[in-house]
Every structure is written in C-alpha cells, then in structure tokens.
Design a protein around this motif. Structure first.
Motif, PDB file in Angstrom:
ATOM      1  N   LEU A  29       0.822  -1.209   0.000  1.00 24.65           N
ATOM      2  CA  LEU A  29       0.000   0.000   0.000  1.00 24.65           C
ATOM      3  C   LEU A  29       0.861   1.266   0.000  1.00 24.65           C
ATOM      4  N   TYR A  41      -0.096   5.228  -0.422  1.00 28.65           N
ATOM      5  CA  TYR A  41      -0.671   5.495   0.893  1.00 28.65           C
ATOM      6  C   TYR A  41       0.442   5.880   1.869  1.00 28.65           C
ATOM      7  N   VAL A  52     -10.765   4.377   4.344  1.00 26.43           N
ATOM      8  CA  VAL A  52      -9.788   3.292   4.479  1.00 26.43           C
ATOM      9  C   VAL A  52      -9.522   3.134   5.968  1.00 26.43           C
ATOM     10  N   PHE A 101     -11.343  -1.382   3.001  1.00 28.66           N
ATOM     11  CA  PHE A 101     -11.604  -0.331   2.021  1.00 28.66           C
ATOM     12  C   PHE A 101     -13.110  -0.305   1.774  1.00 28.66           C
ATOM     13  N   SER A 149     -12.524   1.705  -1.880  1.00 28.09           N
ATOM     14  CA  SER A 149     -12.240   0.805  -3.003  1.00 28.09           C
ATOM     15  C   SER A 149     -12.008   1.595  -4.286  1.00 28.09           C
ATOM     16  N   LEU A 165      -8.577   3.053  -3.901  1.00 24.69           N
ATOM     17  CA  LEU A 165      -7.590   1.990  -4.125  1.00 24.69           C
ATOM     18  C   LEU A 165      -7.413   1.718  -5.616  1.00 24.69           C
TER      19      LEU A 165
END
Length: 379
Positions: free
Chosen positions: A39, A44, A68, A91, A96, A99
């Motif tokens: 991630l 992130y 998240v 998520f 999502s 992401l």
C-alpha cells in the motif's frame, strides 16, 4: 430482445477487506505487514491516517477519512480474548474507488480488468486472507424492473439456492416510495458465501442531495438517464478467495458474476400444465439481464465528486440561489454569507474526506485553473 441496451452496465469493486497475521502467531505490527508495504508503494502514507475507535475485538484503529480503515492490536494495551490477533485492512465503497485509482496510476494501466487482476496477484503473494468483497453492477438504463421481480418473488415464481429473500421499501411522508432494496440471502458474521441486493442508487443519492455521475444527471446540460440501479454481490469468507482464484484462472468479472447470479436465482415463466418448477423456463427479461451481465466489464471507478465537479455544481446549481438570498438579506437587514459561516455541520461524509485529501495533494496550478473556470462560469 430487451428494449434497453445492456451495454449500459459496468462493474465496480465496492468493498475490499483482508487480514494478515504473523507466521509465528505473535502480534503483527501494521508497518511490518507485507500488505502495508505494498500500500505504501502505491501511494498510501501512514502519517495521513488518524487514530480511530477500535472494532471487531481489536484494541486499536486507524482511519483515512473513514474510507480506508486499519484495525489491529497494540501489545502495550490489553488484548481482547476474542481478538483475531491479526491486522484488518478495510476499504469501503469510497476506499475501493480510491484503491483502484491509486493502483491504476501506480501500474500505469487504464484497463481496470487488468488493474484488479494484477492486484489480486499481489494479494495472493502477500498471503493475506480476503474476508469480504462487494462486486457492484451499475445500471444506468434500468435493465431490471424491481416491480416485476417483487411480483415473481411474492408468487414464488422462481428457483433459488438462497433460502430467504426480503424487500425493504423506504417511503416519503406522503406514502410514495423513495427507495427500494431487494435482498437475496442473509448476512451472518463469519459466514462463507454471498448476499445479493438490488437497489435504487439514484433514489439514495437524491435523498442525500449528493452529486450524481454526469451520465445520470448532468447539472450543466440537464441531460442524463436519471436512472441508476445497482445489483450487488457481497462476498464473504472462503468465497472471496474462490472468487479471486477463478479470476486469476481466466474468468472475467462478468462471466463469474453471471454464473453466481444464475446459481442464486432464476425468475420463471409459469407453466400451468406442469406444476414442477424444474420444468419451467426462465423469463426472457432475466435471461437478457444475465446475458448482458456476462458481457459487462469493469468500468473506470468514477469518483462521486472531485474538486472540479464540485465547483461546477456549486457554480451552476448553488451560486444563483446564494446571490438571490444575499440580495434579499441586503433589503431585509441580514448578512446571508455570515449566516452560512455560522452554520454548524457534522463530520464530513467519506466522499468529502476523500475529496479533501485529493484536493490537498493537487498542484496549485490545477486549483487556480478550477477557480478561474468557477469565476468565469465557463462550463
């Protein structure tokens, strides 16, 4: 043949949740997990997360705008006897989308079938356990008629592997229906399998006053289908890993969704000469829907709102009314813009938190361009 084209449908991963534990049964630190390492690579930043209330028997939690979430155990705190003793990465629907967009940017791939396929390979390599995935099929043309489906359910004119169904309707004070959801199956904690729901996403957004996708309602041109229905599978437990394995073996999201939906329910034509439903045929509209679902693919996960769209919406739909109220206030002795500043508001919604994070990371030049368009009303 269906009157409304099934090419109006597209898939979206609308929830993704997985856990990772240590190989020696010790408490795993978030920063030491393989999944967090990935991630971090795609964008992130741990410092962007804030402390959140723990859930699911963990003693600690972190969140990025509530879209998240990370839940884990801190060894310096008391460990709950029911704790899974792993790290949970969650998520939500907004998460999502975030992401998927980060994956697309990192991988430099615009094909979201390939994006998720690549991500699932990472998931398998990280040896995490996927515990929930929601696969949403968005329909902007109204391929399915919920009233027809409800009548078939009430008359028992269907075959189904799910033992239960439920229809939930939300009504306005005048009794009119403002939203409807059809459920197949039930959600049970730790259950392997999947729950299916059909609902009116358009009605949900309108009731919240949220900005709709341009394909549904374009505030600039007034065009749009004004239809948004979502047909969603909430996949749990071992069924998640089975789903991912089949995608990695070469099945498309459409093929797999069609197969699972067909196995879950079939709406039937009544055969008055034979009461045995095993010999009843499937109604045309359900067969057409399944055919269209099988051909649909993962669409780009359009953000519910970004800074540019928000400013356009405010400029077109809100600014004229604000100026009107300001003019009234000048003649009636109140400062309307001061009234706005004094308004108290609750916490931002998840989509607003994500918009804030995106805007703060946006180049200043882009923001200046958005503000120039806003000032000129040049849309």
């Amino acid at each position: 043949m269906p009157q409304k084209p099934v090419i109006s449908m597209g898939y979206k991963v609308d929830w993704f949740q997985c856990t990772e534990g240590s190989k020696n049964d010790e408490i795993l630190d978030v920063l030491d997990s393989n999944f967090w390492y990935f991630l971090e690579k795609i964008g992130y930043n741990f410092d962007d997360f804030e402390i959140a209330s723990p859930r699911y028997f963990y003693n600690s939690g972190l969140t990025l705008g509530r879209y998240v979430n990370i839940y884990y155990d801190d060894e310096d705190k008391g460990i709950n006897q029911y704790s899974p003793k792993n790290v949970l990465f969650q998520f939500t629907g907004q998460g999502s989308t975030d992401l998927a967009l980060k994956l697309s940017k990192y991988l430099q791939i615009d094909d979201f079938n390939k994006v998720w396929n690549t991500f699932f390979k990472v998931v398998m390599n990280c040896e995490v356990k996927v515990t929930r995935m929601d696969i949403a099929l968005d329909d902007y043309r109204g391929v399915l008629d919920f009233d027809k489906m409800e009548r078939k359910l009430q008359r028992r004119e269907f075959r189904a592997s799910k033992r239960s169904y439920n229809v939930v309707k939300e009504k306005n004070t005048d009794g009119t229906i403002k939203g409807e959801t059809l459920y197949l199956g039930t959600r049970k904690r730790h259950q392997d399998g999947y729950l299916i729901r059909f609902y009116n996403k358009y009605a949900e957004y309108k009731s919240k006053g949220a900005i709709l996708p341009a394909a549904v309602e374009n505030v600039i041109t007034g065009t749009g289908t004004h239809i948004w229905q979502r047909y969603e599978m909430e996949v749990h437990g071992k069924a998640c890993m089975n789903f991912i394995s089949k995608i990695l073996d070469g099945m498309t999201f459409g093929e797999l969704y069609k197969s699972l939906m067909r196995n879950s329910i079939e709406f039937l034509k009544v055969n008055k000469s034979n009461k045995n439903k095993a010999y009843w045929s499937v109604v045309d509209w359900w067969a057409d829907f399944l055919e269209g679902a099988g051909k649909a693919s993962l669409a780009e996960p359009e953000k519910d709102v970004d800074l540019g769209r928000l400013l356009r919406w405010i400029r077109v739909s809100v600014v004229p009314s604000l100026h009107l109220l300001d003019e009234i206030g000048q003649k009636k002795g109140f400062e309307f813009y001061e009234e706005i500043k004094n308004c108290s508001i609750g916490p931002y919604a998840k989509k607003q938190e994500r918009l804030k994070e995106d805007a703060l990371s946006m180049p200043d030049a882009d923001i200046k361009n958005y503000l120039k368009e806003f000032e000129d009303g040049d849309y």
